[in-house]
Scaffold this active site. Structure first.
Site: not given
Ligand code: 3LM
Length: 399
Positions: A61, A114, A186, A211
């Site tokens: 962890r 987001y 971010d 992403k």
């Molecule tokens: C999306 N976004 O489709 P994860 N910061 C940003 C993001 O776009 C995202 C996260 C953090 C999308 C996910 S929606 C259910 C699908 C700018 C995620 C969070 O926890 O790795 O998904 O990241 O915009």
């Protein structure tokens, strides 16, 4: 955009930094250390490591050798002192928040974020006594007026998800530091190839590595890049004791693999998105298009200074609003109807009912985007095929 910390170019380091095959039997790719725990040669070693008095792995962890390679590479690419890889972007954000904030502290966040980040800040953490105020950070004077001695953290995306507003990182970093607040950017939409917030004064960079960094839609991962002292706190408090959102060794390997082609992929995403943004803007079915590379974008010049290129994300409103947006999404044949972004496949989604369903309709208007907005993550397919698909779908609406 030279990287001051790197002795060689960005692409070279995205492929090589922090890993020497000769340290691992000549294996070209880093080994995946599938282990949850680590043996200590004697009891004293274990106690010393737990006390932070000796270097070395303790438990999965808090660290893993495959993950360490990824972390050193991400820190170098973002020009930060240290990095922590996490199991998702939300894991990264919550590790920062749980570590730094306490009852009575305030967060100032940009108007659009987001959907789950907004949900976390607006609906969830208030019950732990942490208040978030949403301010239009494209206007630094609004931040100056909103900052108080209680503001511990300022959070922004730039360009913002989903409506592509661009925030002047250097200007807001300067304001944050006058009152002692930390600035978190971010950087998911840009990756360090297009924008390096720490060089502009940000204190903490967060990524959804799900992403562009991973780049193939086959993993979930996140990352935090910051000063060493903060990263150690995020690791030993945020991840180890509070959210447990540690990345797996295999996902670390997959992100390392994705990084090898990051610059090639980003160049292509940016080039195709720019051409498509022009094509879409010229189509009579489009009411408004949001892409920082277009002259019509309100922060076009700032984006040109702050970013190497304008990224692979486009948002647009169609004449006919939500109904037209839905018809458009159903009419595309090559683009895939899916949330997420940064993959080889072009993805199209409807923020109001999908990624940003955490906002109410009124909140969406207050926060600057309509229920009809459609978001495109421009993929790596041939431009001509994408053009045919997207313009063809718009033409169908006109009929
Ligand atoms: C999306 N976004 O489709 P994860 N910061 C940003 C993001 O776009 C995202 C996260 C953090 C999308 C996910 S929606 C259910 C699908 C700018 C995620 C969070 O926890 O790795 O998904 O990241 O915009």
């Amino acid at each position: 955009m030279p990287n001051r910390m790197l002795s060689q170019g960005f692409s070279t380091h995205a492929i090589h930094y922090g890993y020497n095959p000769l340290d691992y039997h000549g294996a070209l790719n880093p080994p995946v250390f599938l282990t949850s725990t680590y043996a200590f040669d004697r009891s004293h070693t274990g106690s010393e490591r737990f006390a932070g008095a000796a270097e070395g792995y303790i438990y999965g962890r808090v660290g893993n050798p495959t993950t360490s390679i990824l972390e050193s590479r991400l820190a170098a690419l973002e020009e930060g002192e240290a990095a922590l890889a996490t199991s998702s972007g939300m894991g990264a954000l919550t590790a920062v928040i749980w570590t730094l904030l306490k009852v009575g502290d305030e967060i100032i966040a940009d108007k659009t974020l987001y959907g789950c980040t907004f949900g976390l800040l607006h609906h969830q953490i208030e019950r732990f006594g942490i208040v978030t105020r949403f301010v239009d950070l494209t206007q630094p004077t609004e931040l100056a007026a909103a900052l108080t001695p209680k503001t511990r953290l300022v959070i922004t995306e730039t360009p913002s998800n989903p409506n592509m507003r661009v925030v002047d990182i250097a200007a807001i970093a300067d304001l944050c530091h006058r009152t002692g607040a930390l600035l978190l950017v971010d950087n998911t939409y840009c990756t360090p190839y297009l924008q390096r917030p720490i060089t502009l004064g940000a204190d903490i960079v967060v990524h959804s590595a799900t992403k562009y960094l991973g780049g193939h839609g086959d993993l979930l991962a996140g990352a935090i890049i910051a000063r060493k002292e903060h990263v150690e706190q995020f690791r030993f408090t945020g991840i180890k004791e509070m959210n447990g959102a540690c990345i797996s060794a295999f996902d670390s390997f997959l992100v390392l693999r994705g990084l090898k082609t990051l610059t090639l992929r980003m160049d292509r995403h940016c080039e195709t998105a720019m051409k498509l943004a022009h094509d879409l803007e010229a189509h009579p079915g489009i009411e408004h298009i949001y892409y920082p590379g277009l002259d019509s974008h309100p922060q076009n010049r700032l984006a040109g200074r702050q970013m190497r290129a304008f990224g692979g994300m486009i948002a647009m409103e169609l004449h006919g609003g939500l109904a037209a947006g839905r018809l458009f999404m159903d009419a595309v044949q090559l683009a895939t109807r899916a949330v997420s972004l940064g993959d080889a496949e072009t993805l199209v989604q409807h923020p109001a009912s999908m990624t940003h369903a955490t906002y109410t309709s009124e909140e969406r208007i207050q926060h600057g985007f309509t229920d009809g907005l459609i978001r495109l993550s421009v993929g790596l397919e041939d431009y001509d095929d994408l053009r045919t698909d997207l313009i063809g779908a718009l033409d169908q609406l006109a009929r």
